[in-house]
Design a protein around this motif. Structure first.
Motif, PDB file in Angstrom:
ATOM      1  N   GLY A 116      15.277  93.492 117.322  1.00 23.61           N
ATOM      2  CA  GLY A 116      15.034  92.798 116.055  1.00 23.61           C
ATOM      3  C   GLY A 116      16.101  93.088 115.014  1.00 23.61           C
ATOM      4  O   GLY A 116      16.430  92.230 114.190  1.00 23.61           O
ATOM      5  N   TYR A 159      12.285  88.044 113.052  1.00 25.48           N
ATOM      6  CA  TYR A 159      13.694  87.986 112.659  1.00 25.48           C
ATOM      7  C   TYR A 159      14.511  87.059 113.550  1.00 25.48           C
ATOM      8  O   TYR A 159      15.547  86.529 113.118  1.00 25.48           O
ATOM      9  CB  TYR A 159      14.304  89.390 112.590  1.00 25.48           C
ATOM     10  CG  TYR A 159      14.110  90.008 111.227  1.00 25.48           C
ATOM     11  CD1 TYR A 159      14.819  89.541 110.139  1.00 25.48           C
ATOM     12  CD2 TYR A 159      13.183  91.024 111.026  1.00 25.48           C
ATOM     13  CE1 TYR A 159      14.624  90.072 108.871  1.00 25.48           C
ATOM     14  CE2 TYR A 159      12.977  91.563 109.771  1.00 25.48           C
ATOM     15  CZ  TYR A 159      13.700  91.078 108.697  1.00 25.48           C
ATOM     16  OH  TYR A 159      13.500  91.598 107.448  1.00 25.48           O
ATOM     17  N   PHE A 160      14.060  86.842 114.778  1.00 18.23           N
ATOM     18  CA  PHE A 160      14.710  85.832 115.616  1.00 18.23           C
ATOM     19  C   PHE A 160      14.493  84.443 115.011  1.00 18.23           C
ATOM     20  O   PHE A 160      15.428  83.628 114.925  1.00 18.23           O
ATOM     21  CB  PHE A 160      14.164  85.888 117.039  1.00 18.23           C
ATOM     22  CG  PHE A 160      14.749  84.836 117.945  1.00 18.23           C
ATOM     23  CD1 PHE A 160      16.088  84.878 118.328  1.00 18.23           C
ATOM     24  CD2 PHE A 160      13.963  83.789 118.399  1.00 18.23           C
ATOM     25  CE1 PHE A 160      16.633  83.899 119.153  1.00 18.23           C
ATOM     26  CE2 PHE A 160      14.489  82.805 119.222  1.00 18.23           C
ATOM     27  CZ  PHE A 160      15.828  82.865 119.597  1.00 18.23           C
ATOM     28  N   CYS A 213      10.585  91.804 115.791  1.00 19.65           N
ATOM     29  CA  CYS A 213      11.628  91.184 116.608  1.00 19.65           C
ATOM     30  C   CYS A 213      11.496  89.658 116.624  1.00 19.65           C
ATOM     31  O   CYS A 213      12.464  88.928 116.390  1.00 19.65           O
ATOM     32  CB  CYS A 213      11.563  91.738 118.027  1.00 19.65           C
ATOM     33  SG  CYS A 213      12.839  91.103 119.132  1.00 19.65           S
ATOM     34  N   ILE A 214      10.302  89.165 116.893  1.00 20.35           N
ATOM     35  CA  ILE A 214      10.082  87.721 116.959  1.00 20.35           C
ATOM     36  C   ILE A 214      10.357  87.064 115.609  1.00 20.35           C
ATOM     37  O   ILE A 214      11.005  86.009 115.531  1.00 20.35           O
ATOM     38  CB  ILE A 214       8.632  87.427 117.413  1.00 20.35           C
ATOM     39  CG1 ILE A 214       8.411  87.919 118.846  1.00 20.35           C
ATOM     40  CG2 ILE A 214       8.328  85.935 117.313  1.00 20.35           C
ATOM     41  CD1 ILE A 214       6.945  87.923 119.267  1.00 20.35           C
ATOM     42  N   LEU A 217      16.689  84.130 111.902  1.00 17.34           N
ATOM     43  CA  LEU A 217      18.076  83.843 112.256  1.00 17.34           C
ATOM     44  C   LEU A 217      18.251  82.364 112.575  1.00 17.34           C
ATOM     45  O   LEU A 217      19.220  81.735 112.115  1.00 17.34           O
ATOM     46  CB  LEU A 217      18.499  84.705 113.455  1.00 17.34           C
ATOM     47  CG  LEU A 217      19.884  84.416 114.052  1.00 17.34           C
ATOM     48  CD1 LEU A 217      20.985  84.609 113.018  1.00 17.34           C
ATOM     49  CD2 LEU A 217      20.131  85.301 115.266  1.00 17.34           C
ATOM     50  N   PHE A 225      18.953  90.600 115.306  1.00 20.15           N
ATOM     51  CA  PHE A 225      18.613  89.314 114.698  1.00 20.15           C
ATOM     52  C   PHE A 225      18.599  89.421 113.165  1.00 20.15           C
ATOM     53  O   PHE A 225      19.011  88.492 112.463  1.00 20.15           O
ATOM     54  CB  PHE A 225      17.243  88.847 115.186  1.00 20.15           C
ATOM     55  CG  PHE A 225      17.149  88.675 116.673  1.00 20.15           C
ATOM     56  CD1 PHE A 225      18.215  88.166 117.405  1.00 20.15           C
ATOM     57  CD2 PHE A 225      15.993  89.025 117.362  1.00 20.15           C
ATOM     58  CE1 PHE A 225      18.134  88.000 118.790  1.00 20.15           C
ATOM     59  CE2 PHE A 225      15.894  88.859 118.735  1.00 20.15           C
ATOM     60  CZ  PHE A 225      16.966  88.342 119.454  1.00 20.15           C
TER      61      PHE A 225
END
Length: 429
Positions: free
Chosen positions: A340, A398-399, A395-396, A402, A343
């Protein structure tokens, strides 16, 4: 400014901050444990809003307009005087607000009104803290990277010394109040460094009220306030969920991994904030902005990937050296947290374009959506996967962030036929 020159000085500053930060993590781990880390984070999140508002949230505006008027000393002096005027007024006002609300904040954030004195002290020292904040922005906007580096290095060392002394003397209470007293030394250092900038004298920094200029500076306030609010608010929500479901210790483990990420990413984000925002603010042509973003991206993203991989390999060593046995549960939290982080840096770098071009409405709408996505996805992941779900959500989210930033800034990244290369490289200093 040249990115390699900026990188050299910023590397010194951030390397010091990283080393000091890691030592600070060890001090916190030994002195207060995971439960104490969770409470300290509650305190920091509860005062960050006052910290940002203490300068009128004009720091980004100050950097932008000092950079924009790089060839106009009179205009720069007006920006400095207006920025300091706004800071004095706002810091006194919000300091009084903190004094008045100390009992409420202690009960709500730390669940104990005996900590009200912590908020009283923070309110009393807020004007000094705010002046340090705005003086750092002034040095940045003036392109005084050498002096900015000196200020940051001294600030890191002084804070560490005060943290160690107060932690040993007063435990958690000392950790909550040490920064107030270190701010006095840091303020004196800032005054000395600003005085060394020869083209104006400290005596010239009198109050200055200019409606149009102040409106320009305050035009960045909403962006700065929201940027400062979004991370603490989301962390408060997630931390409260973890505390309610799994206890203070698990919340402290998650917060510790977040803090380690913050420390090593500070190196990259420091370079971007010192170099990229002033640089993009000074560029008018879309082609030059495109070339600058791609040039910086080619340096930054591989560096972040390398750092995250090194930290992932070293996570056992980090736990053994920097933490204690009480934090052994943090090991499983590193995997998706580090992914994360990659990203996060990519999205944050592209968001600098919105800052530099003062696209306030677009920035706010995007970040409100991103905040909602982060909180909802993370809470769902915690319900499904327990504590580690917080890192899945990070993580998900910030992906997705982005991808949003790539879409919003596609004209600076893409042309027909794909991503453009920096052909104008030689024309960019």
């Amino acid at each position: 400014m040249n990115i390699f020159k900026v990188s050299f000085f910023t590397a010194i500053s951030q390397a010091t901050s990283l080393l000091v930060g890691l030592i600070a993590v060890k001090i916190l781990a030994v002195e207060i444990g995971p439960e104490g880390v969770a409470l300290q984070s509650q305190f920091l999140n509860s005062v960050i809003f006052f910290y940002v508002l203490s300068t009128g949230a004009i720091n980004t505006g100050t950097i932008k307009y000092l950079s924009q008027y790089f060839d106009d000393k009179d205009s720069q002096l007006k920006v400095i005087r207006a920025s300091l005027t706004i800071t004095v007024i706002c810091s006194i006002f919000f300091g009084i607000c903190l004094l008045a609300g100390s009992n409420i904040l202690a009960n709500r954030a730390l669940l104990d009104d005996s900590y009200s004195a912590v908020y009283l002290l923070y309110g009393l020292f807020l004007p000094i803290t705010a002046m340090n904040f705005i003086l750092t922005s002034i040095l940045n906007g003036l392109g005084q990277i050498k002096y900015l580096t000196i200020a940051n290095v001294i600030t890191s060392v002084v804070n560490l010394l005060f943290l160690f002394f107060f932690a040993k003397s007063l435990g958690l209470y000392g950790i909550l109040i040490y920064a107030n007293f270190s701010s006095i030394i840091i303020f004196i250092i800032h005054l000395v460094l600003v005085k060394k900038y020869k083209w104006f004298r400290l005596q010239e920094l009198k109050p200055y009220f200019d409606k149009d200029l102040m409106a320009k500076l305050l035009g960045f306030s909403l962006m700065s306030i929201f940027a400062a609010f979004i991370a603490p608010f989301s962390q408060l929500v997630i931390r409260n969920k973890l505390i309610a479901d799994f206890g203070l210790a698990k919340a402290g483990e998650w917060q510790t991994v977040m803090r380690i990420s913050d420390f090593y990413l500070a190196f990259i984000m420091g370079i971007l904030s010192v170099y990229l925002l002033p640089k993009l603010s000074s560029l008018k042509d879309d082609g030059l902005i495109r070339a600058e973003i791609i040039k910086v991206g080619k340096l930054v993203l591989p560096t972040v990937i390398m750092l995250t991989f090194i930290i992932w390999l070293s996570r056992d060593l980090i736990i053994n050296l920097l933490l204690t046995e009480k934090f052994k549960g943090t090991k499983e939290l590193f995997n998706f947290q580090l992914l994360g982080d990659i990203f996060k840096i990519g999205g944050w770098m592209l968001s600098m374009i919105l800052w530099a071009k003062a696209k306030t409405k677009l920035y706010l709408i995007t970040d409100i959506i991103a905040l909602i996505i982060f909180i909802v996805i993370t809470l769902v992941c915690i319900n499904l996967f327990d504590t580690i779900g917080a890192t899945y959500g990070f993580c998900i989210s910030y992906f997705i962030y982005l991808l949003m930033m790539i879409g919003l800034n596609r004209k600076y990244l893409f042309r027909t036929g794909g991503i453009i290369t920096a052909r104008n490289k030689d024309s960019i200093s």
